[in-house]
Each structure stands twice: as structure tokens, then as C-alpha cells.
Design a protein around this motif. Structure first.
Motif, PDB file in Angstrom:
ATOM      1  N   GLU A 167      -1.703  -3.451  -8.528  1.00 24.04           N
ATOM      2  CA  GLU A 167      -0.934  -4.008  -7.411  1.00 24.04           C
ATOM      3  C   GLU A 167      -1.756  -4.033  -6.123  1.00 24.04           C
ATOM      4  O   GLU A 167      -1.568  -4.909  -5.282  1.00 24.04           O
ATOM      5  CB  GLU A 167       0.375  -3.223  -7.234  1.00 24.04           C
ATOM      6  N   TYR A 171      -0.862  -7.013  -3.574  1.00 26.39           N
ATOM      7  CA  TYR A 171       0.483  -6.715  -3.072  1.00 26.39           C
ATOM      8  C   TYR A 171       0.714  -7.131  -1.621  1.00 26.39           C
ATOM      9  O   TYR A 171       1.809  -7.565  -1.263  1.00 26.39           O
ATOM     10  CB  TYR A 171       0.811  -5.230  -3.262  1.00 26.39           C
TER      11      TYR A 171
ATOM     12  N   SER B 159      -0.567   3.573 -12.507  1.00 29.13           N
ATOM     13  CA  SER B 159       0.837   3.541 -12.112  1.00 29.13           C
ATOM     14  C   SER B 159       1.623   4.640 -12.822  1.00 29.13           C
ATOM     15  O   SER B 159       1.348   4.948 -13.980  1.00 29.13           O
ATOM     16  CB  SER B 159       1.447   2.189 -12.491  1.00 29.13           C
ATOM     17  N   TRP B 199       3.723   4.177  -8.310  1.00 36.40           N
ATOM     18  CA  TRP B 199       3.215   2.806  -8.454  1.00 36.40           C
ATOM     19  C   TRP B 199       2.815   2.343  -7.050  1.00 36.40           C
ATOM     20  O   TRP B 199       3.487   2.670  -6.064  1.00 36.40           O
ATOM     21  CB  TRP B 199       4.308   1.882  -8.999  1.00 36.40           C
ATOM     22  N   GLU B 200       1.767   1.548  -6.963  1.00 31.90           N
ATOM     23  CA  GLU B 200       1.343   1.092  -5.633  1.00 31.90           C
ATOM     24  C   GLU B 200       2.453   0.292  -4.938  1.00 31.90           C
ATOM     25  O   GLU B 200       2.559   0.303  -3.713  1.00 31.90           O
ATOM     26  CB  GLU B 200       0.051   0.280  -5.746  1.00 31.90           C
ATOM     27  N   HIS B 201       3.306  -0.385  -5.710  1.00 30.66           N
ATOM     28  CA  HIS B 201       4.375  -1.167  -5.057  1.00 30.66           C
ATOM     29  C   HIS B 201       5.340  -0.282  -4.268  1.00 30.66           C
ATOM     30  O   HIS B 201       6.074  -0.779  -3.415  1.00 30.66           O
ATOM     31  CB  HIS B 201       5.120  -2.065  -6.064  1.00 30.66           C
ATOM     32  N   TYR B 204       2.526   0.465  -0.931  1.00 31.58           N
ATOM     33  CA  TYR B 204       1.325  -0.244  -0.483  1.00 31.58           C
ATOM     34  C   TYR B 204       1.479  -0.982   0.849  1.00 31.58           C
ATOM     35  O   TYR B 204       0.553  -1.025   1.650  1.00 31.58           O
ATOM     36  CB  TYR B 204       0.810  -1.198  -1.567  1.00 31.58           C
ATOM     37  N   GLN B 208      -0.921   1.434   2.085  1.00 34.49           N
ATOM     38  CA  GLN B 208      -2.104   0.936   1.368  1.00 34.49           C
ATOM     39  C   GLN B 208      -2.656   2.011   0.416  1.00 34.49           C
ATOM     40  O   GLN B 208      -1.894   2.532  -0.379  1.00 34.49           O
ATOM     41  CB  GLN B 208      -3.172   0.413   2.336  1.00 34.49           C
TER      42      GLN B 208
END
Lengths: 203, 236
Positions: A167, A171, B159, B199-201, B204, B208
Motif C-alpha cells: 500500500e 496509497y 500487512s 496494514w499500511e492503509h 499511511y 506514512q
């Protein structure tokens, strides 16, 4: 022996038609840098790695010492994958490949559109973090995906094109729309670099 | 945790004798699982978690897990009638062709449902009562527990989730899982009491690459009352 972060072969904003400047800055300057730093920390003081390329190290990942194997897979993979990724993109990219690579794509997949479709399917089917790849294996082109920073080199396959589907790669601009990011990636693909890798892989 | 949804409403209607009046097609269209409502507004967790992240995380990512879970189980009558907890606990019995889709999307649905419910505005701090005692018993102190959960979140490469879990005797542990794997799928089953999405979502847009900063901020959103209720149930 220490590995170093390669310089980007273009400006941070050079790929704007697919990837935004902030993403490039953070992806290269923080994520890739962390992989390099953590790889160096993992192999520090181990002379057996002197003079070895990251590709050679990954190819024998299965035989690395237990206490550093996963760190080298994660961070060495991250270093090799990102190095390839930057080089296979270009502000003057896009279009179609030519020469022997184009011929191989046609004979393996029927046409370029089919290759692109299969790379996209592999990218979308990769649940979590990973990569979608075009590799050379036994002289033939193949499409596959790997989890996290696993390198196709660990499986005896030579990557010639990779799309990062962590991501962090998309993202900031695309959020959950991974498909839109993969579609845009083709606008910056550096086919001449991919073709050179294909030649070198000894198809 | 499955919140009451349209299927439950329909069940009530069926129990009330309305079944004969409903055309079959209408029944078939009712999705088995639905996106639970957020128990607070999108901006309620500011400044720790930003409103835009909440909107996308809940409205797109969690929704996609629910939609894909429903797709995977469509037409598999007995499985559609189970709760998501029951399904995840018996994951090995889920038909092989859809098992990975259920692991990913059923796990995603359950993990996120737990996640939203265990955060809140004006939350944070430390637990009290039996949960506080259990944390001290397992980890020596709340600070050490916090450090251990943070380390689990930081060392999850790629993730996944970091969890505070309980076994069936109420004994606590910290683990992490990859992707959307649920502790409920483990043998023996571990009950998730508190989970943090790495998870990066999940972070982020605001943090970041700084996952450590996100984890520190997330602790300020934990609703320990909810975690204590889960702990009380798990130990029974």
C-alpha cells in the motif's frame, strides 16, 4: 561490505503521470533506505558476504544462517526489488516493447494487452503486501506474484519487471484503488530496461 | 462480533409467519453479513486517527471485506447462517475452494468490527479491575504490555495485526498475525481482546512510514471498558 541506496535515475516528480512526488520521496528516501540500512545491520561483521551481489545472496536465501535468513529475505529482497522498480520506470516510459522481448511476449501471451491483464490480475489477487512480476524462468516468460519482499530470485526465477503492490507504493494518491495504480504504472514503464534484463537473463 | 443486521430483521419477520408471503428471490438477495455502523463519527478519533483514514478504512476497505465474504459464501446455506466467529473457529471445515477467501474477507470483517468497537473518543489511559490484574500477571506491568504489543506491531513485516489475546482460561498473551488472519483460527482457539491494524492503509495518509508513531497514538483511542468486557467473557 555494505549496500548503499541507489540514486533515483530521475527527479521525484518525474513520474507524476503515474506516481506522485511525495510518494516517490517517501518510498525511495524512507522505505527503500530502511531496507538498505536493515540489510547492512543484518550482515554486519559477516565476511562471507564480502563482494557478493544482492542477487547472488537472494539466490541462495534458503541456505543462509537461521539467525539472519528472514532479515535478509525481507530487507535484501526489499533492496533488490526496489532497485529494479526504479530502473524499470522512466518519465519517457510507456508505449510498447520492441525486438526480441516483443516477440517473446507475443509468443507467450498472444499480445501485450494479455500480459498487462495478467500482471494486473496477479497484482489484485495478492492479498496484503507484495509484488506482481514478469520473470524469466527456464528461458521463458512467466507472470507470478510474491508476498511481502520475497524475490523471484529465491525461486530461481529472474525478475525483469515488477509492480510494487504494498500500500505504501500507491496509497497517498490512489488509496484503496490498487487497480487504478496498476493501470497508471504502464504509462511510465521503461521497456528498454526490461528488454535489457530479458537479454541478460538468457532467454 | 456480528451486529444485528438486515438478515436478523428478516429472521424475525420469518418467525412472525411472514415467510409464506416473501417471494424466494427476495430472501436470496439478503446478504448474510453487513457492514456494522461506526459507533462514532469519522472525526471522533482525531488527532490520533484522521477522519479521511476512518472514512476510507471503514467505508471502502471494511466494506470490501464484507462484500467479498458474502460473495464467497453465497449459496452455501449452512455457512451463511453461522456467525463470523463460528465460521473462523471452524475454518478448516469451510469448503476448500472458498476457504482462503473466507480467511481473508471473513477475517477482515471480524478484525475490523473488533477494531472499531475497541476505540473511542475520550478513551485511552489504562484498564482497571480484573483485566488490569490479568495484564500485570501476564506481562508484569501495563507499560511492559504496551511495549510488547508495540513490538509485535513493529515486527510484523508486511500487512497484519498485533493482538492481545486470551486463552479459554483467561490467560493473556500478545501475538501478531499476517494479513487478515484471525486469532480465532488458531489451534487451540485464541480470543482476540484488543487488536491494532498495522496494514499500511490503517495509518499511511497521516503517518506514512512512521508505524511507531501511529501505534503510540492509537493507544490513546483504546476503550478499555470494551476490552475488559471481552476479557470477562473469554475467561468464562
Amino acid at each position: 561490505m555494505t549496500f548503499t541506496l541507489p540514486t533515483l535515475p530521475y527527479a521525484h516528480d518525474a513520474l507524476e503521470k503515474a506516481i506522485d512526488k511525495t510518494t516517490m520521496e517517501i518510498h525511495h528516501g524512507r522505505h527503500h533506505k530502511a531496507y538498505v540500512d536493515n540489510l547492512n545491520a543484518a550482515i554486519q561483521g559477516r565476511s562471507e558476504f564480502d563482494g557478493q551481489s544482492i542477487e547472488a545472496i537472494l539466490a541462495k536465501a534458503a541456505t543462509l544462517p537461521d539467525d539472519i535468513r528472514q532479515k535478509v529475505i525481507n530487507n535484501g529482497g526489499g533492496h533488490a526489488n526496489h532497485t529494479l522498480f526504479w530502473e524499470t520506470m522512466s518519465p519517457n516510459g510507456g508505449g510498447d516493447p520492441s525486438g526480441v522481448l516483443a516477440d517473446a511476449i507475443t509468443s507467450t501471451f498472444g499480445d501485450l494487452a494479455t500480459l498487462k491483464q495478467k500482471v494486473k490480475e496477479a497484482a489484485l489477487a495478492r492479498f496484503g503486501s507484495g509484488w506482481s512480476w514478469v520473470v524469466v524462468s527456464g528461458g521463458k516468460l512467466e507472470i507470478l506474484s510474491t508476498a511481502n519482499q520475497d524475490s523471484p530470485l529465491m525461486h530461481g526465477k529472474t525478475p525483469i519487471l515488477g509492480v510494487d503492490v504494498w500500500e505504501h507504493a500507491y496509497y497517498l494518491r490512489y488509496q484503496n484503488k490498487r487497480a487504478d495504480y496498476v493501470d497508471a504504472f504502464w504509462h511510465v514503464i521503461n521497456w528498454s530496461d526490461v528488454a535489457a534484463r530479458f537479454q541478460k537473463a538468457g532467454h | 462480533m456480528r451486529t444485528p443486521d438486515r438478515r436478523d430483521a428478516l429472521r424475525v419477520a420469518l418467525a412472525g409467519g411472514a415467510a409464506m408471503l416473501l417471494p424466494k428471490a427476495v430472501v436470496a438477495q439478503e446478504a448474510a453479513f453487513s457492514l456494522p455502523k461506526l459507533p462514532y463519527s469519522f472525526d471522533a478519533l482525531e488527532p490520533h486517527i484522521d477522519a479521511k483514514t476512518m472514512e476510507i478504512h471503514w467505508g471502502r476497505h471494511h466494506k470490501a471485506y464484507v462484500d467479498n465474504l458474502n460473495k464467497a459464501l453465497a449459496g452455501k446455506g449452512e455457512w451463511e447462517k453461522k456467525t463470523i466467529e463460528e465460521i473462523l473457529k471452524s475454518i478448516a471445515d469451510v469448503p476448500a475452494p472458498v476457504r482462503q477467501a473466507v480467511i481473508n474477507n471473513g477475517g477482515g470483517h471480524h478484525n475490523h468490527s473488533l477494531f472499531w468497537a475497541s476505540m473511542g473518543p475520550k478513551a485511552g489511559g489504562e484498564p482497571t479491575g480484573p483485566l488490569a490484574k490479568a495484564i500485570d500477571a501476564a506481562f508484569e506491568s501495563f507499560a511492559k504490555f504496551q511495549a510488547k504489543l508495540t513490538a509485535a506491531g513493529m515486527t510484523r513485516f508486511g500487512s497484519g495485526w498485533a493482538w492481545l489475546v486470551s486463552d479459554d482460561k483467561g490467560k493473556l498473551d500478545v501475538i501478531s498475525t499476517a494479513n487478515q488472519d484471525s486469532p480465532l483460527m488458531m489451534t487451540p482457539v485464541l480470543t482476540p481482546l484488543l487488536g491494532v491494524d498495522v496494514w499500511e492503509h490503517a495509518y499511511y495518509l497521516k503517518y506514512q512510514n512512521k508505524r511507531a508513531d501511529y501505534l503510540a497514538a492509537w493507544f490513546k483511542t483504546v476503550d478499555w471498558k470494551v476490552v475488559a468486557e471481552r476479557h470477562a467473557k473469554a475467561g468464562k
